[in-house]
Design a protein around this motif. Structure first.
Motif, PDB file in Angstrom:
ATOM      1  N   ILE A   1      -0.867  -9.029  -4.535  1.00 47.59           N
ATOM      2  CA  ILE A   1      -2.581  -8.853  -4.604  1.00 47.59           C
ATOM      3  C   ILE A   1      -2.648 -10.113  -3.448  1.00 47.59           C
ATOM      4  CG2 ILE A   1      -2.017 -10.564  -6.501  1.00 47.59           C
ATOM      5  CD1 ILE A   1      -4.667  -9.081  -7.934  1.00 47.59           C
TER       6      ILE A   1
ATOM      7  N   ALA B   1      -3.143  -5.170  -2.513  1.00 46.23           N
ATOM      8  CA  ALA B   1      -3.475  -6.268  -0.928  1.00 46.23           C
ATOM      9  C   ALA B   1      -4.740  -6.364  -1.927  1.00 46.23           C
ATOM     10  CB  ALA B   1      -4.097  -5.484  -0.165  1.00 46.23           C
ATOM     11  N   GLU B   2      -5.514  -4.913  -2.841  1.00 45.96           N
ATOM     12  CA  GLU B   2      -7.151  -5.080  -3.072  1.00 45.96           C
ATOM     13  C   GLU B   2      -7.243  -4.902  -5.189  1.00 45.96           C
ATOM     14  OE1 GLU B   2     -10.239  -2.727  -2.089  1.00 45.96           O
ATOM     15  OE2 GLU B   2      -8.707  -4.485  -1.008  1.00 45.96           O
ATOM     16  N   GLY B   3      -5.557  -5.507  -5.485  1.00 45.84           N
ATOM     17  CA  GLY B   3      -5.900  -5.904  -6.995  1.00 45.84           C
ATOM     18  C   GLY B   3      -5.187  -4.820  -7.586  1.00 45.84           C
TER      19      GLY B   3
ATOM     20  N   SER C   1      -9.497 -10.832  -3.454  1.00 50.19           N
ATOM     21  CA  SER C   1      -9.340  -8.958  -3.539  1.00 50.19           C
ATOM     22  C   SER C   1     -10.625  -8.056  -4.365  1.00 50.19           C
ATOM     23  CB  SER C   1      -7.945  -8.564  -4.272  1.00 50.19           C
ATOM     24  OG  SER C   1      -7.868  -8.923  -5.637  1.00 50.19           O
ATOM     25  N   TYR C   2     -10.567  -7.075  -4.474  1.00 48.84           N
ATOM     26  CA  TYR C   2     -11.305  -6.182  -5.237  1.00 48.84           C
ATOM     27  C   TYR C   2     -11.097  -6.999  -6.810  1.00 48.84           C
ATOM     28  CZ  TYR C   2     -12.546  -2.091  -7.878  1.00 48.84           C
ATOM     29  OH  TYR C   2     -12.774  -1.473  -8.606  1.00 48.84           O
TER      30      TYR C   2
END
Length: 518
Positions: free
Chosen positions: A56, A410-412, A60-61
Motif C-alpha cells: 500500500i 498500491a491503491e490500498g 492511496s485511494y
C-alpha cells in the motif's frame, strides 16, 4: 463441539447470538468517502493503523477513502509484503514502536505481545457498544475467534471473519496431461493416483508437487486420506491429540516417500516455489492447493489463465479429495475465524480513539457500500460486473491496470476481494451473499477438516514451543519424503516433538477442551 458452547465459554456468557443486518443496497455506483458527521466538522482523529500486509502506498485511494469517510487521519501506512509482515511487526514492536491498531496474524503472536504489556485490553462490553453488529456476527458465525483474541483471561482485540475458511483448497488436475498419459478418469483414490502418476512419468511429467515450506499445506490432502491433519488438534479415543504425531501420519509419509522414490513427486517441492508456473508449464499434473477461481478463464490471474498462456489447449478440472485405504478424505481448513485486530497499550488512555477504531471496524464488516469501496474500489475504474445482467451475483472483475496485484495493493486494496486492508474476510457480503461467481466452486467436493480450537497455536504455552515444533515437523516430514531419513525415523520425531513441548501442549489442549465441553 458445538459453536454455541465455544462462544459461551470464550466470552463468559456475554455473547448475544442475534444477527444484526447492516447491508445497504447494492446499486454498484461509484462510492466516495464522506465524513459521517454532517454537522460541525471536528478535528480528525489521528490513528496509527498497521494495515493488512500489502504494498500500500501513501495517499492511496484506500487511505483517502477511509480518512474522508470517517474523519480520521492515518499517521502512516505500512507497505509490507505478506511474507515479511510477521517478522517486521515483531521487530517493530520490540523496538518500542506500537501502532494504535495492528493486524495480528495468529493467537501465538497476540499472546506474546499481550504478555509483554504491548496491547490494550478491550472488554467485550466495549466491543458490543461500539461494534455491535460485528460482535453479534462473530458470536453466531465464528465464535472460535474469541479464542484468538484472549490471553490470560482478558480480551485484547477483535477477531476477523474468514468465511472461506470453511473450505479447503481445491484439488486441480491437468486433465489434458492425464489424457496424454492414457488416463481418462480423474483419480479418486490413493491407488488410482499411484497408477496415474506412473503413467504420467512415462511422458515426462511429475504426478504432483506441494509447498514443502508450509507446515499446514505440505501434502495436506494426502494426510487427510489417512484421517489426520498435521498439525491440527483433534479428538481421538476420548482425548485431544495432535495430528502431526499420530500413526496415521506415518502411514501417509510412507506413501509419499514411495512416490518420491519412484519419481512421481517434483524433487523441488521442498522449496515451495513456482508451484503455479510449473503447473502451467506442464511439469506436474496434480495441485492440491488451488483456489476456487483456478478454472475461471475470465480471471487473468487464475490457474487456467496461466496454463492457457503456455498451452492454449491446456485443461484444468477440479477433482475430489483423494480417498485413503479406509475410505477417509479431508483437506485443511481454518474455520470461519481468521486473524485479530489488536490495539496498542496507549489506546487504553484514549477512549475516543478506541471508539472510532471499533466503529470503523464495524462499518467495514457490515456496511455494504463501505466494504465494497475498500475491497473493490470504484465501479468503472477498479472493477465492473462480469455479467451486467446478473449484476453482483454474476461476480465482479478487476479492470486493467488493477488486475495487476501490485497496482491494486498500491491503491490500498487487497488481492483477496472478500476483505479490505483495514478489516478481514466479509462473510455476509461475499461468498455468503453476492459478489462472487465462484461460490459454488468453493463448495465443490468440500470435506474440510478444522482444528478443534480453530488454530493450533491457541494454547497458553504456544508462544514458548509452537514455532520450534512446526519447524521440526516441516523439516522432518520433508526429509522422510525425500528419503533423507527412513520412514522409521518418524518414531524418533514423535519423541523429539514431545520433548520439545508437544507433551506440555497436549496437556493444555486437553484441559482447555474439558472447559469448552462443560
Amino acid at each position: 463441539m458445538k459453536r454455541k458452547k465455544i462462544a459461551l465459554w470464550a466470552v463468559s456468557g456475554a455473547a448475544s447470538l442475534s444477527l444484526v443486518s447492516g447491508c445497504a443496497s447494492n446499486e454498484g455506483t461509484k462510492v466516495e468517502g464522506k465524513p459521517a458527521d454532517s454537522g460541525k466538522q471536528q478535528q480528525p482523529i489521528v490513528i496509527d493503523w498497521m494495515n493488512y500486509p500489502g504494498a500500500i502506498m501513501e495517499n492511496s485511494y484506500g487511505q483517502t477513502f477511509l480518512e474522508n469517510k470517517f474523519n480520521i487521519k492515518l499517521k502512516k501506512v505500512y507497505p509490507i509484503a505478506y511474507d515479511d509482515y510477521k517478522k517486521k511487526q515483531q521487530l517493530m514492536l520490540t523496538s518500542g514502536e506500537v501502532p494504535d491498531v495492528l493486524f495480528v496474524f495468529d493467537p501465538g503472536d497476540l499472546n506474546k505481545y499481550a504478555s509483554q504489556g504491548l496491547l490494550a485490553e478491550v472488554p467485550f462490553s466495549t466491543i458490543e457498544k461500539y461494534a455491535p453488529r460485528t460482535k453479534a456476527n462473530l458470536d453466531k458465525q465464528a465464535p472460535q475467534g474469541w479464542f484468538y483474541s484472549q490471553s490470560g483471561g482478558k480480551n485484547y482485540g477483535v477477531p476477523t471473519f474468514y468465511y472461506t475458511g470453511q473450505f479447503h483448497t481445491k484439488q486441480a488436475w491437468r486433465t489434458d496431461l492425464l489424457q496424454k498419459a492414457g488416463i481418462t478418469k480423474i483419480p479418486e483414490t490413493i491407488d488410482e493416483m499411484t497408477q496415474a502418476f506412473a503413467a504420467l512419468k512415462k511422458i515426462g511429467v511429475y504426478g504432483m508437487s506441494s509447498n514443502g515450506q508450509s507446515y499446514y499445506n505440505q501434502f495436506h490432502s494426502l494426510f487427510g486420506a489417512f484421517g489426520v491433519m498435521p498439525t491440527q488438534w483433534m479428538e481421538k479415543d476420548g482425548k485431544v491429540v495432535n495430528g502431526a504425531v499420530q500413526p496415521e501420519a506415518k502411514e501417509a509419509l510412507a506413501v509419499l516417500s514411495d512416490w518420491y522414490k519412484n519419481g512421481y513427486i517434483d524433487p523441488e517441492f521442498v522449496t515451495g516455489k513456482d508451484l503455479i508456473p510449473k503447473f502451467a508449464a506442464g511439469k506436474y499434473a496434480f495441485m492440491d492447493a488451488a483456489s476456487a477461481t483456478a478454472t475461471d478463464e475470465s480471471d487473468p490471474n487464475s490457474v487456467i489463465s496461466a496454463v492457457k498462456k503456455v498451452d492454449p489447449n491446456g485443461k484444468v478440472e477440479f477433482g475430489p479429495l483423494p480417498k485413503g485405504p479406509r475410505g477417509q478424505t479431508g483437506g485443511w481448513a481454518w474455520g470461519t475465524a481468521g486473524n485479530i485486530w489488536a490495539f496498542g497499550k496507549q489506546v487504553e488512555k484514549d477512549p475516543a480513539k478506541l471508539q472510532k477504531a471499533l466503529e470503523i471496524l464495524d462499518a467495514l464488516q457490515n456496511d455494504e457500500q463501505t466494504w465494497l469501496a475498500l475491497a473493490w474500489g470504484e465501479k468503472g475504474k477498479h472493477w465492473d460486473f462480469k455479467d451486467p445482467a446478473k449484476s453482483p451475483s454474476g461476480g465482479l472483475k478487476r479492470l486493467s491496470p488493477y488486475d495487476d496485484v501490485n497496482k491494486l495493493q498500491a491503491e490500498g486494496m487487497p488481492e483477496l476481494s472478500n476483505g479490505t486492508m483495514y478489516w478481514g474476510g466479509q462473510p455476509n457480503l461475499d461468498l455468503n451473499g453476492n459478489y462472487n461467481a465462484n461460490k459454488e466452486k468453493a463448495k465443490l467436493y468440500n470435506h474440510s477438516v478444522s482444528d478443534i480450537f480453530g488454530k493450533s497455536d491457541i494454547l497458553p504455552s504456544s508462544g514458548k514451543f509452537w514455532s520450534d515444533l512446526i519447524k521440526l515437523k516441516t523439516e522432518t516430514y520433508a526429509a522422510i519424503i525425500r528419503g533423507d531419513k527412513p520412514v522409521s525415523s518418524f518414531d524418533d520425531f514423535v519423541k523429539q516433538w514431545n520433548d520439545k513441548g508437544g507433551a506440555q501442549l497436549e496437556k493444555e489442549a486437553n484441559e482447555m477442551y474439558k472447559q469448552v465441553k462443560k
